[in-house]
Scaffold this motif. Sequence first.
Motif, PDB file in Angstrom:
ATOM      1  N   GLU A 195       6.187 -10.083  -1.726  1.00  0.00           N
ATOM      2  CA  GLU A 195       7.390  -9.255  -1.911  1.00  0.00           C
ATOM      3  C   GLU A 195       7.105  -8.146  -2.920  1.00  0.00           C
ATOM      4  N   SER A 196       6.458  -8.526  -4.009  1.00  0.00           N
ATOM      5  CA  SER A 196       6.174  -7.561  -5.064  1.00  0.00           C
ATOM      6  C   SER A 196       5.260  -6.438  -4.532  1.00  0.00           C
ATOM      7  N   MET A 198       4.911  -5.459  -1.408  1.00  0.00           N
ATOM      8  CA  MET A 198       5.634  -4.640  -0.429  1.00  0.00           C
ATOM      9  C   MET A 198       6.594  -3.680  -1.129  1.00  0.00           C
ATOM     10  N   ARG A 199       7.232  -4.162  -2.186  1.00  0.00           N
ATOM     11  CA  ARG A 199       8.150  -3.302  -2.946  1.00  0.00           C
ATOM     12  C   ARG A 199       7.360  -2.160  -3.596  1.00  0.00           C
ATOM     13  N   ASP A 200       6.241  -2.512  -4.253  1.00  0.00           N
ATOM     14  CA  ASP A 200       5.439  -1.495  -4.960  1.00  0.00           C
ATOM     15  C   ASP A 200       4.942  -0.405  -4.016  1.00  0.00           C
ATOM     16  N   GLY A 202       6.344   0.451  -1.171  1.00  0.00           N
ATOM     17  CA  GLY A 202       7.439   1.071  -0.395  1.00  0.00           C
ATOM     18  C   GLY A 202       7.384   0.720   1.088  1.00  0.00           C
ATOM     19  N   THR A 204       8.263  -0.592   4.683  1.00  0.00           N
ATOM     20  CA  THR A 204       9.527  -0.803   5.418  1.00  0.00           C
ATOM     21  C   THR A 204       9.306  -1.619   6.688  1.00  0.00           C
ATOM     22  N   LYS A 219       3.571 -13.339   3.973  1.00  0.00           N
ATOM     23  CA  LYS A 219       3.945 -11.926   4.167  1.00  0.00           C
ATOM     24  C   LYS A 219       5.153 -11.803   5.101  1.00  0.00           C
ATOM     25  N   ALA A 222       8.181 -12.822   3.178  1.00  0.00           N
ATOM     26  CA  ALA A 222       8.516 -11.761   2.220  1.00  0.00           C
ATOM     27  C   ALA A 222       9.205 -10.603   2.930  1.00  0.00           C
ATOM     28  N   ASN A 225      12.712 -11.615   3.691  1.00  0.00           N
ATOM     29  CA  ASN A 225      13.557 -11.619   2.484  1.00  0.00           C
ATOM     30  C   ASN A 225      13.979 -10.214   2.064  1.00  0.00           C
ATOM     31  N   LEU A 226      13.058  -9.247   2.288  1.00  0.00           N
ATOM     32  CA  LEU A 226      13.347  -7.867   1.869  1.00  0.00           C
ATOM     33  C   LEU A 226      14.080  -7.073   2.953  1.00  0.00           C
ATOM     34  N   LEU A 228      12.886  -6.165   5.904  1.00  0.00           N
ATOM     35  CA  LEU A 228      12.022  -5.174   6.556  1.00  0.00           C
ATOM     36  C   LEU A 228      11.923  -5.450   8.054  1.00  0.00           C
TER      37      LEU A 228
END
Length: 261
Positions: A195-196, A198-200, A202, A204, A219, A222, A225-226, A228
């Motif tokens: 998650e971290s 994927m966030r860093d 960006g 989608t 993955k 994650a 959860n986000l 995407l």
Amino acid sequence: MSPHCLVLGGTQDARSLCLALAEFPAVQITLSLAGALGETARESFFSRMPPSMTKRISLRVGGFGGADGLARYISEQNVSFLVDATHPYAACMSAHAVEAARKTGIEIVRLERPPWRRHENEIWIEADDLFDAAQKIPFGATCLLAVGRQSLLPFHPITHCRFVVRSIAPSDLEGFRAPVETIQSLPGASVAAEESLMRDLGITCLVSKNSGGERAFHKVAAAHNLGLDIVMVARPSLPQCRQYCDVKSVMEELISHFGAD
Ligand code: NAP
């Protein structure tokens, strides 16, 4: 002459199977790797193995030359049992294995971990193959391509998104028409780590093969959860042979074949 088991590898399960088989001194074991990583494959295989085991397992690296080449190897090396423990997307090797076993009349089993099943609350964009997956990437996406560095070609012509290619060994980015960058790393060790990342970055959209197994699923969890987009590539169909989904079951089959000594 001791019975000879040839394990077609390239997966963690193949390695685990060889280690389990090495406990049976009466069985000669050869593990075969495709050799995409060259000598690194050999070094990495032996470096992570207890020294006592390295003497028990012969490693061969490189293709056989199709089904006929494999059949020749089986005859010349007196292989009496073939285990196809290649990755579920290694469709050529699996087809050659079944064909070579038929030609030589030896037993073959496939060790293939079960695919992930989509939970009711998850949304996957299902793709038939990698080319279909490339067509199904949403417009304007920043797409994490986690399909393996040998499977990038179908994504070369796509222009409507940005790619981040993640692979264990360095990837060749030549041929991509869209903006692309690469990160060289193993799959994340936890859902939180994925998650971290994927966030860093960006991200989608995630494009993934349905490889099965726990760690590779982080993955997917994650991305879910986000919120995407998840493009999941279906497994290729393989010729039929007796199939088991874990090392323990293959070991039971081999012990009943070779005896428990
Ligand atoms: P593939 O398309 O099915 O195989 C291409 C050719 O590579 C085969 O025809 C064979 O050459 C040779 N080969 C493949 N596996 C071999 C093995 N274990 N021992 C000796 N030769 C082998 O396979 P791939 O998708 O390129 O995958 C290559 C290797 O990487 C496989 O061993 C697989 O287990 C591993 N792997 C693949 C993936 C994936 O997503 N495809 C992921 C993780 C690991 P000849 O015809 O000359 O015998």
